[in-house]
Each structure stands twice: as structure tokens, then as C-alpha cells.
Design an enzyme around this catalytic site. Structure first.
Site, short mmCIF file in Angstrom:
data_model
loop_
_atom_site.label_atom_id
_atom_site.label_comp_id
_atom_site.label_asym_id
_atom_site.label_seq_id
_atom_site.Cartn_x
_atom_site.Cartn_y
_atom_site.Cartn_z
N GLY A 286 0.80 -1.22 0.00
CA GLY A 286 0.00 0.00 0.00
C GLY A 286 0.83 1.27 0.00
O GLY A 286 1.82 1.40 -0.72
N TYR B 261 -11.05 2.89 15.96
CA TYR B 261 -10.09 3.35 14.97
C TYR B 261 -9.87 4.86 15.10
O TYR B 261 -8.72 5.35 15.07
CB TYR B 261 -10.57 3.02 13.56
#
Length: 292
Positions: A8, A173
Site C-alpha cells: 500500500g 479506529y
């Protein structure tokens, strides 16, 4: 430099920085076979070989973090750029080896411990630059996210493992991403010789969404449908990290948070709270100190 990622945004960041021929890049990753494959792929895309080395690191394990820092320090006596872009997102309510909620434990506490262990090397690099009559330019770039906006707003909520485990995955998160921004700002206050900034890469279609897609079919297909419209590619998602690592120092405000690309963003009131950043740093330092 050290970059925490073999896929990524991390891999793309290494690729683009390697084109500028740095003396050495460490790719930190959990799985050696995947890291080796990534390095081989990167080398095939470069016009000349780069010195890219694998560094074993699992940010959810203090033992692994300490071993990685020891390995790096045995290999190198300087560190100009540390890019903290490892992370996990959308996890079920689980904990790290040390008992922290896995997203806060990995994305914030793991990064904190690694940085703390590498601070002597970062400071030594500043001193080496000064000894050469150079303007010091040592950087720590922390990948955050606009998702910090959905985080709880109090210290107790951000740091409570039971509370986080009982909340939604996005709250968990968001807490880790708020902690990333608070960490970057407090690092700048405590170690002003080191340029520390947090960056939001934008919504990037990367491997981070793996856990999210597995949560349920609606989320899986919803993300797939949204991807072509709202998500950046990995290549464009790396641009803010590359800007932070490579732009002239005078373009950056130490301790600030930047949205793509190079746009200073205040973020929420929570991440602008210097007292909260100070308290979070002290709490995190205490947590890592008592778990030797």
C-alpha cells in the site's frame, strides 16, 4: 530512513523515495516473505538498485518492537526520516499481546514505543548535522486520518481498553488516529529539534480495508461501489507522506497536522488540545515503561 510498510502507501512511499537515491531504506514489516517480495518488486521498478533492507517488526508486540529497534541501532548510527505508516483498521474487538485494544495498541502505542527507542538515534543525527554546519533536518512523519473526527473526546475514553472494546470499530479506529495526531504534536513540543508532523493520506483503497470488508456483506459491497468514486489510488495516497518527507523544512510547521497535499488542517478540538496531548504522552510512556 525507516518506513513501516511493505504494501500500500508504505511500499509506494519507499518506491518514490528510493528514486532519489537515499543511502539506505529500512522496510519494517511483520512477514519476511512478503517484505522480500515487496523489495524485489520495488527493485524491478528502479533504474538502479537501492539499498532497501527488511526490518522485522510487529507493532502489536513490545518484544518485537524492542528487537526491531535493537537491530536497527546495531546496523546504523543515524536516522534522518522515520515514517510511521503501519496500522490496522476495522478490527473486531481484540487486544494486543500487552492487553491494549488492538487499534490503539498498534497504531499509537506501538508507534510510540518504537519512536521512543529510536529517539537517541534521531537526536544523534541532528547533532551530526549541526557538527557539519548543516541546518538540522530530521523528521518523524506519522500517518493519521480524518477518521479522528469520530473518536471519543476525553482522555479516559481514548485510553480505556474496556470502553474501547465495548464501542464500535470506527470509534476504536478514530481513537487511535486522534492519538496519532496528539502524539505528533507532543513529540514536536518535547523534542523541537526533530520535525514531527501528522498527515492524512486521504481515503485510499489499500489493504487496510481488509478487516472492514470482512465484517459483513453490506460493508464489503458498499466499499467496492464507493471505491471508484471516493477512494484515491495508492500512488496518490502516498503523496502527502512524500510531501512531508521531502518538502523544504520551512514549508512545515513542527507539530502540525496536514491534509492532502500539504494543507495544514487544525483537526478536531480534541486533537488541538495540548494538555490532552501531554497527558496522553505521559500515560503511554508509563504503559510501555511498566511492560518491559
Amino acid at each position: 530512513m525507516i518506513d513501516l510498510g511493505n504494501a500500500g502507501i508504505g511500499q509506494e512511499t519507499i518506491l518514490q523515495l528510493a528514486k532519489h537515491r537515499p543511502s539506505r531504506i529500512y522496510m519494517a514489516a511483520r512477514t519476511e516473505s512478503k517484505a522480500r517480495e515487496s523489495i524485489e518488486s520495488l527493485q524491478s521498478q528502479l533504474s538502479s538498485p537501492a539499498d532497501i533492507r527488511f526490518l522485522a517488526l510487529d507493532l502489536s508486540s513490545f518484544k518485537s518492537i524492542r528487537a526491531a529497534a535493537d537491530k536497527f541501532k546495531s546496523d546504523s548510527d543515524r536516522l534522518d526520516i522515520l515514517i510511521l505508516n503501519a496500522g490496522t483498521m476495522g478490527n473486531p474487538p481484540t487486544t494486543t499481546e500487552e492487553g491494549f485494544e488492538v487499534q490503539l495498541g498498534t497504531n499509537h502505542i506501538g508507534h510510540f514505543l518504537l519512536t521512543k527507542l529510536l529517539l537517541p538515534t534521531l537526536q544523534k543525527t541532528v547533532d551530526l548535522q549541526r557538527a557539519k554546519d548543516e541546518v538540522p533536518d530530521v523528521r518523524v512523519v506519522t500517518l493519521a486520518s480524518a477518521a479522528h473526527a469520530v473518536a471519543p473526546s476525553t482522555f479516559e475514553e481514548i485510553t480505556s481498553t474496556p470502553g474501547l472494546l465495548a464501542s464500535s470499530t470506527w470509534t476504536r479506529y478514530g481513537a487511535s488516529k486522534s492519538a496519532n495526531i496528539l502524539f505528533a504534536s507532543e513529540l514536536a513540543r518535547r523534542h523541537p529539534d526533530i520535525l514531527s508532523i501528522a498527515v492524512h493520506p486521504g481515503a485510499v483503497d489499500s489493504g487496510l480495508y481488509g478487516h472492514t470488508k470482512s465484517l459483513n456483506s453490506m460493508m464489503k459491497y458498499g466499499l467496492a461501489a464507493a471505491g471508484s468514486t471516493f477512494f484515491r489510488s495508492v500512488a496518490t495516497g502516498a503523496l502527502n507522506s512524500l510531501w512531508a518527507a521531502g518538502t523544504q523544512r520551512e514549508n512545515i510547521i513542527n507539530g502540525a497536522y496536514y491534509s492532502p497535499i500539504g494543507y495544514r488542517s487544525g483537526g478536531t478540538a480534541t486533537v488541538q488540545d495540548a494538555q490532552l496531548a501531554h497527558r496522553l504522552w505521559d500515560w503511554t510512556e508509563a504503559q510501555v515503561s511498566k511492560r518491559k
